[in-house]
Motif scaffolding. Sequence first.
Motif, PDB file in Angstrom:
ATOM      1  N   ILE A   1     -34.679   9.448  19.288  1.00 38.83           N
ATOM      2  CA  ILE A   1     -33.237   9.230  19.166  1.00 38.83           C
ATOM      3  C   ILE A   1     -32.497  10.549  19.352  1.00 38.83           C
ATOM      4  O   ILE A   1     -31.502  10.635  20.077  1.00 38.83           O
ATOM      5  N   ALA A   2     -33.000  11.597  18.692  1.00 40.48           N
ATOM      6  CA  ALA A   2     -32.348  12.907  18.765  1.00 40.48           C
ATOM      7  C   ALA A   2     -32.438  13.516  20.160  1.00 40.48           C
ATOM      8  O   ALA A   2     -31.665  14.421  20.486  1.00 40.48           O
ATOM      9  N   GLU A   3     -33.376  13.044  20.970  1.00 38.09           N
ATOM     10  CA  GLU A   3     -33.459  13.526  22.358  1.00 38.09           C
ATOM     11  C   GLU A   3     -32.502  12.770  23.264  1.00 38.09           C
ATOM     12  O   GLU A   3     -32.179  13.240  24.358  1.00 38.09           O
ATOM     13  N   GLN A   4     -32.045  11.618  22.832  1.00 36.61           N
ATOM     14  CA  GLN A   4     -31.092  10.853  23.627  1.00 36.61           C
ATOM     15  C   GLN A   4     -29.649  11.185  23.285  1.00 36.61           C
ATOM     16  O   GLN A   4     -28.774  11.163  24.152  1.00 36.61           O
ATOM     17  N   ILE A   5     -29.390  11.481  22.010  1.00 38.51           N
ATOM     18  CA  ILE A   5     -28.010  11.696  21.560  1.00 38.51           C
ATOM     19  C   ILE A   5     -27.735  13.178  21.373  1.00 38.51           C
ATOM     20  O   ILE A   5     -28.424  13.868  20.628  1.00 38.51           O
TER      21      ILE A   5
ATOM     22  N   GLU B   1     -23.045   7.786  31.104  1.00 34.81           N
ATOM     23  CA  GLU B   1     -23.315   8.741  32.181  1.00 34.81           C
ATOM     24  C   GLU B   1     -24.674   9.415  32.010  1.00 34.81           C
ATOM     25  O   GLU B   1     -25.422   9.586  32.976  1.00 34.81           O
ATOM     26  N   LYS B   2     -25.026   9.778  30.769  1.00 38.50           N
ATOM     27  CA  LYS B   2     -26.321  10.403  30.538  1.00 38.50           C
ATOM     28  C   LYS B   2     -27.446   9.417  30.804  1.00 38.50           C
ATOM     29  O   LYS B   2     -28.451   9.761  31.441  1.00 38.50           O
ATOM     30  N   ALA B   3     -27.288   8.190  30.328  1.00 35.44           N
ATOM     31  CA  ALA B   3     -28.331   7.182  30.537  1.00 35.44           C
ATOM     32  C   ALA B   3     -28.527   6.894  32.015  1.00 35.44           C
ATOM     33  O   ALA B   3     -29.662   6.741  32.494  1.00 35.44           O
ATOM     34  N   LYS B   4     -27.436   6.818  32.768  1.00 32.39           N
ATOM     35  CA  LYS B   4     -27.531   6.551  34.211  1.00 32.39           C
ATOM     36  C   LYS B   4     -28.238   7.680  34.938  1.00 32.39           C
ATOM     37  O   LYS B   4     -28.963   7.461  35.916  1.00 32.39           O
ATOM     38  N   SER B   5     -28.054   8.902  34.460  1.00 32.62           N
ATOM     39  CA  SER B   5     -28.642  10.048  35.150  1.00 32.62           C
ATOM     40  C   SER B   5     -30.092  10.302  34.744  1.00 32.62           C
ATOM     41  O   SER B   5     -30.872  10.852  35.523  1.00 32.62           O
ATOM     42  N   GLU B   6     -30.483   9.880  33.533  1.00 37.13           N
ATOM     43  CA  GLU B   6     -31.805  10.258  33.024  1.00 37.13           C
ATOM     44  C   GLU B   6     -32.786   9.103  32.856  1.00 37.13           C
ATOM     45  O   GLU B   6     -33.996   9.334  32.780  1.00 37.13           O
ATOM     46  N   TYR B   7     -32.311   7.859  32.799  1.00 36.73           N
ATOM     47  CA  TYR B   7     -33.204   6.756  32.454  1.00 36.73           C
ATOM     48  C   TYR B   7     -33.309   5.688  33.534  1.00 36.73           C
ATOM     49  O   TYR B   7     -33.440   4.508  33.250  1.00 36.73           O
ATOM     50  N   SER B   8     -33.278   6.106  34.784  1.00 36.27           N
ATOM     51  CA  SER B   8     -33.390   5.141  35.881  1.00 36.27           C
ATOM     52  C   SER B   8     -34.846   4.723  36.075  1.00 36.27           C
ATOM     53  O   SER B   8     -35.775   5.513  35.880  1.00 36.27           O
ATOM     54  N   ILE B   9     -35.048   3.487  36.464  1.00 34.10           N
ATOM     55  CA  ILE B   9     -36.395   2.994  36.735  1.00 34.10           C
ATOM     56  C   ILE B   9     -36.979   3.692  37.956  1.00 34.10           C
ATOM     57  O   ILE B   9     -38.199   3.890  38.050  1.00 34.10           O
ATOM     58  N   SER B  10     -36.127   4.105  38.905  1.00 35.00           N
ATOM     59  CA  SER B  10     -36.623   4.789  40.108  1.00 35.00           C
ATOM     60  C   SER B  10     -37.245   6.134  39.755  1.00 35.00           C
ATOM     61  O   SER B  10     -38.234   6.552  40.358  1.00 35.00           O
ATOM     62  N   ARG B  11     -36.689   6.815  38.749  1.00 32.91           N
ATOM     63  CA  ARG B  11     -37.282   8.072  38.300  1.00 32.91           C
ATOM     64  C   ARG B  11     -38.672   7.837  37.721  1.00 32.91           C
ATOM     65  O   ARG B  11     -39.623   8.573  38.004  1.00 32.91           O
ATOM     66  N   VAL B  12     -38.822   6.782  36.907  1.00 29.54           N
ATOM     67  CA  VAL B  12     -40.129   6.443  36.349  1.00 29.54           C
ATOM     68  C   VAL B  12     -41.117   6.110  37.453  1.00 29.54           C
ATOM     69  O   VAL B  12     -42.274   6.554  37.431  1.00 29.54           O
ATOM     70  N   ILE B  13     -40.674   5.349  38.446  1.00 26.00           N
ATOM     71  CA  ILE B  13     -41.545   4.963  39.559  1.00 26.00           C
ATOM     72  C   ILE B  13     -42.051   6.199  40.292  1.00 26.00           C
ATOM     73  O   ILE B  13     -43.251   6.318  40.597  1.00 26.00           O
ATOM     74  N   ASN B  14     -41.175   7.141  40.573  1.00 25.41           N
ATOM     75  CA  ASN B  14     -41.578   8.365  41.283  1.00 25.41           C
ATOM     76  C   ASN B  14     -42.564   9.190  40.464  1.00 25.41           C
ATOM     77  O   ASN B  14     -43.537   9.734  41.003  1.00 25.41           O
ATOM     78  N   GLN B  15     -42.333   9.294  39.159  1.00 28.10           N
ATOM     79  CA  GLN B  15     -43.245  10.058  38.308  1.00 28.10           C
ATOM     80  C   GLN B  15     -44.616   9.381  38.216  1.00 28.10           C
ATOM     81  O   GLN B  15     -45.656  10.036  38.305  1.00 28.10           O
TER      82      GLN B  15
END
Length: 375
Positions: free
Chosen positions: A306-310, A350-364
């Motif tokens: 939680i503290a890493e998200q907020i 805005e933070k969630a859109k930039s950091e928590y996309s499924i495409s980022r997970v797919i690439n990793q």
Amino acid sequence: MKILQAMFFPPEQPGGVSSMVPYIQENFKKIGWDMEIFYLPKRIRCKGSEEIEFATFDWEKYKENEIVEKYIQTIKDYTWWTKLRLQQTYDVIHAHHPIAGLVMKKLFPDTPVIITIHSSYENELLLNHKIKASDLSHAFLTSIYRELEFHLDGIITVSKSFKAYLSKYVENEESIQVIYNGYDFDRFRPITHDNHIPQIISLCRLVPAKGLDILLSACAELKKRGHNFVLHIIGDGPIREELEQKAKEKDVYEEIIFYGYMLHPEEFIPFYDIFVLPSRAEAFGSVFAEAALSQLALVGTNIGGIAEQIDHGKNGLLVPVDDVPALTNALEELVVSPNYRVELARNAWEKAKSEYSISRVINQLKMIYQNNVQY
């Protein structure tokens, strides 16, 4: 490439991993990768009988413990079901539960098996008052992490704080990779609305670890201070009746709606204003990312993922665990200031859109799978 996603719970179950893996499968299929999902059905109980041994510790010294016995039987059941259902080979197996990881590596020793550890079962039991830190079951469950490290080809977890937690039980913490959860943004559609009375939502399984007793006390204090609000609690669990009784005793039952379990809460979240969950532990806290993507102001405890998200004061508010006055003050700050909560909600989105996309997970994950595949 042929990948197996080995889960424990069925995909339709609520929770971060259960809701995320099908989207991982869907996105890999779009790029032409063959991916299957495997899990243990709820009806499979006490079917397995194969003897269990661990390489890094002797589990039989914990044998008389009920939780340990149940865990061992579940390994046997998962083994039985896997042998029965999986007859083909895979390039990589990605497990999402320690039992799945251990069983898959045992049955597919020549296949790279990696695991994402999404949460801590022993912490859940501790916080829900099922065990104590001195119990045999706690020692057994924490020993499983070293066993995973010994056998598997890679360990992933969902936050830096949870990696730090795991580091106490493994030999090489630097080998643990962190991949934050990712989400299909199309599931979340923020809606412009104007609620005259602030609408607060909490979404979780109703267990002591989620701190809803603290939330009810904070709401009672909020009411005493003269503020109008409605608290919507979505979820079910063993302490629902206890929470409803507490709400009556605290004189906030009229301000609270208990919905029970809901299959697709993301369809309703955007109509609310504030998301709050005063958890006592969270490895990541998927519901915070989901609430952020629904453009709600966030209030959470200053622990774990939680503290890493907020970022306090920027995209939400953080309060100490079990601190009723601090939680009351945070909620009051948002209840009395619509402009502030809109600002926090926008920043959270805005933070969630930039950091928590499924495409980022797919690439990793694509890189990890390719690095582990054996040609």
